[in-house]
Write a protein that holds these residues in place. Structure first.
Motif, mmCIF file in Angstrom:
data_model
loop_
_atom_site.group_PDB
_atom_site.id
_atom_site.type_symbol
_atom_site.label_atom_id
_atom_site.label_comp_id
_atom_site.label_asym_id
_atom_site.label_seq_id
_atom_site.Cartn_x
_atom_site.Cartn_y
_atom_site.Cartn_z
ATOM 1 N N GLY A 252 2.070 -3.368 -0.079
ATOM 2 C CA GLY A 252 1.527 -1.915 -0.128
ATOM 3 C C GLY A 252 0.289 -1.792 0.949
ATOM 4 N N GLU A 253 0.383 -2.320 2.005
ATOM 5 C CA GLU A 253 -0.734 -2.346 2.884
ATOM 6 C C GLU A 253 -0.286 -2.047 4.285
ATOM 7 N N TRP A 254 -1.262 -1.695 5.413
ATOM 8 C CA TRP A 254 -0.668 -1.572 6.683
ATOM 9 C C TRP A 254 -1.230 -2.846 7.433
ATOM 10 N N PHE A 255 -0.696 -3.278 8.625
ATOM 11 C CA PHE A 255 -0.924 -4.106 9.235
ATOM 12 C C PHE A 255 -1.239 -3.442 10.560
ATOM 13 N N ASP A 256 -2.717 -3.498 10.584
ATOM 14 C CA ASP A 256 -3.137 -2.862 12.195
ATOM 15 C C ASP A 256 -4.435 -3.722 12.440
ATOM 16 N N LYS A 257 -5.009 -3.052 13.372
ATOM 17 C CA LYS A 257 -6.298 -3.372 14.199
ATOM 18 C C LYS A 257 -7.292 -3.594 12.904
#
Length: 80
Positions: A64-69
């Motif tokens: 339930g999470e974003w993979f981003d910078k």
């Protein structure tokens, strides 16, 4: 690891992607490491859940999470 040629056909908005891997028996899974290569166009993505089915059973890893910078391109998930 998912080959780059295959990856381009997956990971589209609102999609559910399924991948089959032939692996040695891993036994009961204690964690799962998931990540992405931040290079290229639009490397950010959201992961809801990963389900691993093996002879040892079915293991559900909630994310339930974003993979981003900002939040990172790699996460270690524990089974539900």
């Amino acid at each position: 690891q998912i080959p780059q040629a295959t990856a381009g056909k997956h990971f589209q908005r609102t999609s559910v992607d399924t991948f089959d891997f032939q692996l040695a028996d891993l036994g009961k899974l204690k964690h799962l490491k998931v990540g992405t290569d931040p290079k290229g166009k639009g490397p950010d993505w959201h992961l809801s859940v990963v389900t691993v089915t093996s002879p040892a059973g079915s293991f559900v890893f909630m994310c339930g999470e974003w993979f981003d910078k900002k939040r990172g391109y790699e996460k270690t998930l524990a089974p539900k």
